[in-house]
Design an enzyme around this catalytic site. Structure first.
Site, PDB file in Angstrom:
ATOM      1  N   ALA A  62       9.987   6.751  33.360  1.00 24.29           N
ATOM      2  CA  ALA A  62       8.995   6.014  34.143  1.00 24.29           C
ATOM      3  C   ALA A  62       8.954   4.583  33.618  1.00 24.29           C
ATOM      4  O   ALA A  62       9.380   4.317  32.489  1.00 24.29           O
ATOM      5  CB  ALA A  62       7.631   6.674  33.964  1.00 24.29           C
ATOM      6  N   GLY A 101      11.038  10.621  32.818  1.00 24.87           N
ATOM      7  CA  GLY A 101      11.076  10.733  34.274  1.00 24.87           C
ATOM      8  C   GLY A 101      12.510  10.720  34.810  1.00 24.87           C
ATOM      9  O   GLY A 101      12.789  11.306  35.861  1.00 24.87           O
ATOM     10  N   GLU A 104      13.635  14.097  34.547  1.00 22.18           N
ATOM     11  CA  GLU A 104      12.887  14.889  35.535  1.00 22.18           C
ATOM     12  C   GLU A 104      13.498  14.726  36.925  1.00 22.18           C
ATOM     13  O   GLU A 104      13.569  15.680  37.698  1.00 22.18           O
ATOM     14  CB  GLU A 104      11.405  14.493  35.507  1.00 22.18           C
ATOM     15  CG  GLU A 104      10.741  14.985  34.210  1.00 22.18           C
ATOM     16  CD  GLU A 104       9.317  14.493  34.029  1.00 22.18           C
ATOM     17  OE1 GLU A 104       9.104  13.263  34.139  1.00 22.18           O
ATOM     18  OE2 GLU A 104       8.425  15.324  33.788  1.00 22.18           O
ATOM     19  N   GLU A 124       8.571  11.606  26.065  1.00 22.93           N
ATOM     20  CA  GLU A 124       7.196  11.212  26.396  1.00 22.93           C
ATOM     21  C   GLU A 124       6.237  11.369  25.233  1.00 22.93           C
ATOM     22  O   GLU A 124       5.325  10.560  25.046  1.00 22.93           O
ATOM     23  CB  GLU A 124       6.677  12.021  27.587  1.00 22.93           C
ATOM     24  CG  GLU A 124       7.246  11.619  28.930  1.00 22.93           C
ATOM     25  CD  GLU A 124       8.555  12.313  29.277  1.00 22.93           C
ATOM     26  OE1 GLU A 124       9.205  12.870  28.357  1.00 22.93           O
ATOM     27  OE2 GLU A 124       8.931  12.294  30.456  1.00 22.93           O
TER      28      GLU A 124
HETATM   29  N1  3HC Z   1       9.945   1.309  31.019  1.00 21.63           N
HETATM   30  C1  3HC Z   1       9.923  -0.039  30.988  1.00 21.63           C
HETATM   31  N2  3HC Z   1      10.722  -0.767  30.202  1.00 21.63           N
HETATM   32  C2  3HC Z   1      11.586  -0.096  29.418  1.00 21.63           C
HETATM   33  C3  3HC Z   1      11.654   1.296  29.395  1.00 21.63           C
HETATM   34  C4  3HC Z   1      10.788   2.011  30.240  1.00 21.63           C
HETATM   35  N3  3HC Z   1      10.803   3.347  30.298  1.00 21.63           N
HETATM   36  N4  3HC Z   1      12.606   1.664  28.506  1.00 21.63           N
HETATM   37  C5  3HC Z   1      13.103   0.538  28.007  1.00 21.63           C
HETATM   38  N5  3HC Z   1      12.493  -0.531  28.542  1.00 21.63           N
HETATM   39  C6  3HC Z   1      12.780  -1.940  28.288  1.00 21.63           C
HETATM   40  C7  3HC Z   1      12.487  -2.308  26.839  1.00 21.63           C
HETATM   41  O1  3HC Z   1      11.126  -2.647  26.684  1.00 21.63           O
HETATM   42  C8  3HC Z   1      13.408  -3.480  26.643  1.00 21.63           C
HETATM   43  O2  3HC Z   1      12.811  -4.589  27.255  1.00 21.63           O
HETATM   44  P1  3HC Z   1      12.964  -6.031  26.605  1.00 21.63           P
HETATM   45  O3  3HC Z   1      14.429  -6.305  26.581  1.00 21.63           O
HETATM   46  O4  3HC Z   1      12.167  -6.890  27.504  1.00 21.63           O
HETATM   47  O5  3HC Z   1      12.391  -5.895  25.219  1.00 21.63           O
HETATM   48  C9  3HC Z   1      14.624  -3.109  27.476  1.00 21.63           C
HETATM   49  O6  3HC Z   1      14.174  -2.120  28.412  1.00 21.63           O
HETATM   50  C10 3HC Z   1      15.760  -2.535  26.681  1.00 21.63           C
HETATM   51  O7  3HC Z   1      15.254  -1.502  25.856  1.00 21.63           O
HETATM   52  P2  3HC Z   1      15.767  -1.306  24.354  1.00 21.63           P
HETATM   53  O8  3HC Z   1      15.758  -2.593  23.639  1.00 21.63           O
HETATM   54  O9  3HC Z   1      15.015  -0.170  23.796  1.00 21.63           O
HETATM   55  O10 3HC Z   1      17.298  -0.916  24.635  1.00 21.63           O
HETATM   56  P3  3HC Z   1      18.195   0.174  23.923  1.00 21.63           P
HETATM   57  O11 3HC Z   1      19.512   0.100  24.593  1.00 21.63           O
HETATM   58  O12 3HC Z   1      18.105   0.040  22.448  1.00 21.63           O
HETATM   59  O13 3HC Z   1      17.527   1.595  24.285  1.00 21.63           O
HETATM   60  C11 3HC Z   1      16.575   3.270  25.689  1.00 21.63           C
HETATM   61  C12 3HC Z   1      17.493   2.034  25.599  1.00 21.63           C
HETATM   62  C13 3HC Z   1      17.174   4.439  24.891  1.00 21.63           C
HETATM   63  C14 3HC Z   1      16.458   3.656  27.118  1.00 21.63           C
HETATM   64  C15 3HC Z   1      15.200   2.919  25.073  1.00 21.63           C
HETATM   65  O14 3HC Z   1      14.746   1.717  25.662  1.00 21.63           O
HETATM   66  C16 3HC Z   1      14.139   3.946  25.273  1.00 21.63           C
HETATM   67  O15 3HC Z   1      14.075   4.894  24.535  1.00 21.63           O
HETATM   68  N6  3HC Z   1      13.277   3.731  26.275  1.00 21.63           N
HETATM   69  C17 3HC Z   1      12.112   4.557  26.487  1.00 21.63           C
HETATM   70  C18 3HC Z   1      12.483   5.815  27.179  1.00 21.63           C
HETATM   71  C19 3HC Z   1      11.249   6.638  27.443  1.00 21.63           C
HETATM   72  O16 3HC Z   1      10.370   6.770  26.610  1.00 21.63           O
HETATM   73  N7  3HC Z   1      11.195   7.234  28.631  1.00 21.63           N
HETATM   74  C20 3HC Z   1      10.065   8.021  29.010  1.00 21.63           C
HETATM   75  C21 3HC Z   1       9.067   7.157  29.696  1.00 21.63           C
HETATM   76  S1  3HC Z   1       7.582   8.015  30.063  1.00 21.63           S
HETATM   77  C22 3HC Z   1       7.939   8.946  31.418  1.00 21.63           C
HETATM   78  O17 3HC Z   1       9.036   8.955  31.878  1.00 21.63           O
HETATM   79  C23 3HC Z   1       6.771   9.697  32.005  1.00 21.63           C
HETATM   80  C24 3HC Z   1       7.205  10.715  33.011  1.00 21.63           C
HETATM   81  O18 3HC Z   1       7.345  11.966  32.410  1.00 21.63           O
HETATM   82  C25 3HC Z   1       6.183  10.848  34.095  1.00 21.63           C
END
Ligand code: 3HC
Ligand code: NAI
Length: 699
Positions: A62, A101, A104, A124
């Site tokens: 998400a 997500g 998912e 998450e």
């Molecule tokens: N939403 C918005 N922005 C995100 C994001 C997300 N889910 N994931 C990453 N970004 C952004 C980061 O903030 C960063 O932005 P910036 O360059 O402005 O600082 C950019 O994307 C790149 O991220 P990283 O520097 O972390 O890049 P990496 O290549 O090192 O890692 C990644 C990539 C493994 C995808 C890592 O960013 C990550 O783990 N992201 C989070 C993933 C996550 O937690 N997903 C679950 C979200 S909650 C959800 O999905 C709820 C659902 O169940 C309803």
């Protein structure tokens, strides 16, 4: 911006998601996927579809940036249901990471093909929430209940091969993902859809005892966290209930997590970690120096651990000591550390030898001539440090970066003894240096931008979170720690016993209470530092009782007794009658009438001390952002991530409230330490917050 598009490839729809940088499920992607499904359903020329992503990754979750604003339809829960309900087979083509997500969405597809370098996961929980678009219901169905619990509670990334063995993927290829996925989609046109949500779980196998046992197995790791228990409840629902009811349970638990302050705190941490490398004055364009060989001076507690960080990424290290036996001892500790890792199966015997092969020991400064970065980790004495840097200045090649691991000393003074202060900075590692994630990168007055930029990058390469600090006594972390430690020590002398102080802080979520930490670090170093100190005011007498403890022969865990007693060979602290008697005597000496304090009072006192000093550090420009201070405290001092760090915690309480409590303390304790930080006053009067302050910072 169009983030979802469709190509018709020989009767297979190829649905592209293109939402850089990580294809997060922003509103346009959700709406685009919903539209795409409608088009596919209505178009008779399409037999099946593949969902694939442009750029570096499959959908990574998400859009966390949207969490702060009201949700906008279509919601992800609706989109995934539409995908799963499709009558034509939908195949996910996964590269990079399918997370949260994103996974998912993939689980709602009827089949999943991935490239072998891909990873999947439900992270998450790390954001204080739970998979809220069917992940807790569909993942156990397809991957098994044990695997799902492991994935959802740890939030870890799972390699494609493992996911394949769990049944979460249908095919894994080394390359040619797009062609394979299209081929796969063709091959299932006849077979039709296979809906994850319709798969059955053998509920009898997973009774109450199974879940109780699982809860017990994770209790220590998840202490204080709100979301893990809710994740388990959802998986229990997946086992016991039909999909629809399970999804309802997931929604309720998701909302509970989402509205809990912990989720805000953990999301703050996510973004804070990504902010630290944004440093005013340095950018992508700033040149970097090439670091290929590292020199370390001093092979004691810190030097050996620091060296391991570089050997771990294959970089040769020259380790310099004054005496052969110290060198051998240092190298021996490094070897023992690697062998311990090998005994846990995390390194092979060959890898241990490979890493040890990267070390060269020496007692001759001339051997540092080919090092690109030299880190000094000798005794914490300015005279010795100055001698070391003078010697380094003679031998280091032009352009070599010279760093000090000093905990407190002035880097500008150290740099001044060299003819190249622009090449000098502080690299403050934390003990054990091969384990602790924090690295304070201390920018001195004359540190060159390219030197700083190189070290910010290097921190990432060695797996550290590097936070830039200005020069001051103790930099960000230790300067704050000294305020906290003093107040905790005063709490003891004013009425609480060490174990009560520790319990209050432990229950608040700190990894360890301050008294246990002191015993572990050893009480003698602080004792020696305090000798000859002016003890005129009350606060500087806060540690008198600890000095008495040391004088009674109790130096901490290493001597089997300190603030606490320890049974032979045990690290478990036990309240000591002797120490408690010393404390009561010392209180009397100071004319204090001991009064008991509640846990809340102890916690508040410690936290306010941290916040006030943090605000001073921020106001003086020592830290770039409040969130950088949080990252220091979370990664170096055992602060509970679910509270977001001391400055975020202050925002949660409200800066105005914090300010007025600090004013109350200034009155109550009448001490100079409780004078509120000017920045705190400014933010409180403006009705502002540390988060607002950060938004105003450039970088
Ligand atoms: N939403 C918005 N922005 C995100 C994001 C997300 N889910 N994931 C990453 N970004 C952004 C980061 O903030 C960063 O932005 P910036 O360059 O402005 O600082 C950019 O994307 C790149 O991220 P990283 O520097 O972390 O890049 P990496 O290549 O090192 O890692 C990644 C990539 C493994 C995808 C890592 O960013 C990550 O783990 N992201 C989070 C993933 C996550 O937690 N997903 C679950 C979200 S909650 C959800 O999905 C709820 C659902 O169940 C309803
Ligand atoms: P230590 O006493 O364990 O090791 C210091 C080593 O330096 C000894 O092996 C000694 O033989 C060697 N040494 C002394 N003078 C030398 C010289 N002139 N040339 C070469 N080697 C010399 O000390 P420790 O704990 O490793 O601390 C080193 C530095 O790291 C200090 O500045 C300390 O403040 C800092 N530091 C310590 C932390 C800790 O938890 N121990 C944490 C963070 C920083």
């Amino acid at each position: 911006m169009t983030t979802v598009s469709i190509e018709n490839r020989d009767n297979i729809a190829l649905v592209w998601v293109d939402n850089p940088p990580v294809n997060a499920l922003s509103h346009s992607v959700r709406a685009g996927l919903k539209d795409a499904m409608r088009v596919i359903a209505e178009d008779d020329t399409i037999d099946a579809a593949v969902i694939a992503c442009r750029g570096r990754t499959f959908i990574a979750g998400a859009d966390i940036r949207e969490f702060g604003s009201p949700p906008k339809a279509p919601h992800l829960t609706e989109v995934v249901q539409i995908i799963e309900d499709m009558e034509k087979p939908i195949v996910a083509a996964i590269h990079g990471t399918a997370l949260g997500g994103g996974l998912e969405v993939a689980l709602s597809c009827h089949y999943r093909v991935a490239v072998s370098s891909a990873k999947i996961g439900l992270p998450e929980v790390k954001l204080g929430i739970l998979p809220g678009a069917g992940g807790t219901q569909r993942f156990p169905r397809i991957a098994g209940v044990e695997n799902a619990l492991d994935a959802i509670i740890s939030g870890r990334h799972i390699k494609a091969k493992q996911a394949l063995s769990w049944g979460a993927l249908d095919q894994v290829v080394d390359d040619g993902l797009e062609a394979t996925a299209l081929e796969f989609a063709k091959s299932v046109v006849e077979k039709g859809v296979r809906r994850t949500g319709e798969m059955a779980i053998d509920g009898d196998k997973y009774d109450q005892a199974f879940f109780d046992e699982f809860r017990a197995s994770i209790a220590r790791k998840t202490r204080g966290y709100f979301a893990p228990e809710r994740c388990i409840r959802c998986v229990e629902a997946a086992v016991k209930l039909p999909l629809k009811e399970g999804l309802d349970a997931e929604r309720r638990n998701f909302q509970e997590c989402f509205t809990n302050p912990q989720s805000r705190a953990l999301q703050h941490v996510f973004f804070a970690e990504r902010q630290v490398s944004r440093v005013p004055g340095i950018s992508k364009e700033t040149p970097r120096r090439n670091i290929k060989r590292v020199g370390i001076i001093g092979a004691g507690t810190m030097g050996g651990g620091i060296a391991m960080n570089f050997a771990n990424i294959g970089m040769p290290v020259t380790l310099l000591e004054v005496k052969q036996d110290a060198l051998e001892r240092g190298l021996g500790v490094v070897r023992k550390n690697y062998e311990r890792t090998a005994s846990k199966g995390r390194l092979t015997a060959e890898q241990v030898e490979e890493r040890m092969g990267l070390f060269t020991g020496t007692m001759d400064y001339a051997d540092l001539a080919d090092c690109d970065l030299i880190i000094e980790a000798v005794f914490e004495t300015m005279d010795i440090k100055k001698k070391v840097f003078t010697a380094l200045d003679e031998v280091a090649k032009p352009g070599a970066i010279l760093a000090s691991n000093t905990s407190y000393l002035d880097i500008d003074d150290i740099a001044a003894v060299t003819r190249r202060p622009a090449d000098v900075l502080g690299l403050h590692f934390f003990s054990p240096a091969n384990v602790m994630r924090l690295l304070e990168i201390v920018r001195a007055d004359n540190t060159a931008d390219d030197v700083l930029a190189t070290c910010v990058d290097l921190a990432k390469k060695i797996g550290k979170v590097g936070v830039v600090s200005g020069v001051c006594h103790g930099f960000i972390g230790n300067r704050m720690l000294s305020q906290y430690a003093r107040e905790m020590s005063l709490s003891v002398i004013e009425g609480s016993m060490p174990h009560e102080v520790d319990k209050a802080m432990f229950d608040f979520g700190m990894a360890m209470g301050p008294m246990t930490v002191s015993d572990m670090a050893g009480l003698d170093i602080g004792y020696l530092n305090r000798q000859g100190m002016d003890r005129a005011d009350y606060e500087t007498r806060a540690t008198d009782w600890i000095d008495r403890v040391v004088e009674s022969g109790r130096k901490g865990l290493k001597t089997g007794a300190g603030i606490y007693d320890y049974d032979e060979g045990s690290r478990t602290p036990k309240p000591s009658e002797d120490v408690m008697a010393i404390i009561v005597e010392e209180s009397e000496k100071l004319g204090i009438e001991r009064t008991s304090q509640t846990s809340e009072e102890i916690v508040e006192r410690g936290m306010l001390a941290l916040i006030n000093e943090g605000a001073k550090i921020l106001g003086e420009g020592i830290a770039i952002r409040a969130s950088d201070i949080d990252i220091v405290y979370l990664n170096g001092y055992g602060f509970p991530p679910y509270r977001g760090g001391p400055m975020h915690y202050a925002d949660q309480i409200g800066v105005k409230e914090v300010y007025s409590k600090i004013l109350e303390n200034a009155e109550k304790f009448g001490s100079r330490w409780w004078q509120p930080a000017p920045l705190l006053k400014e933010l409180a009067e403006a009705g502002s917050s540390f988060a607002d302050y950060d938004k105003r910072q450039v970088g």
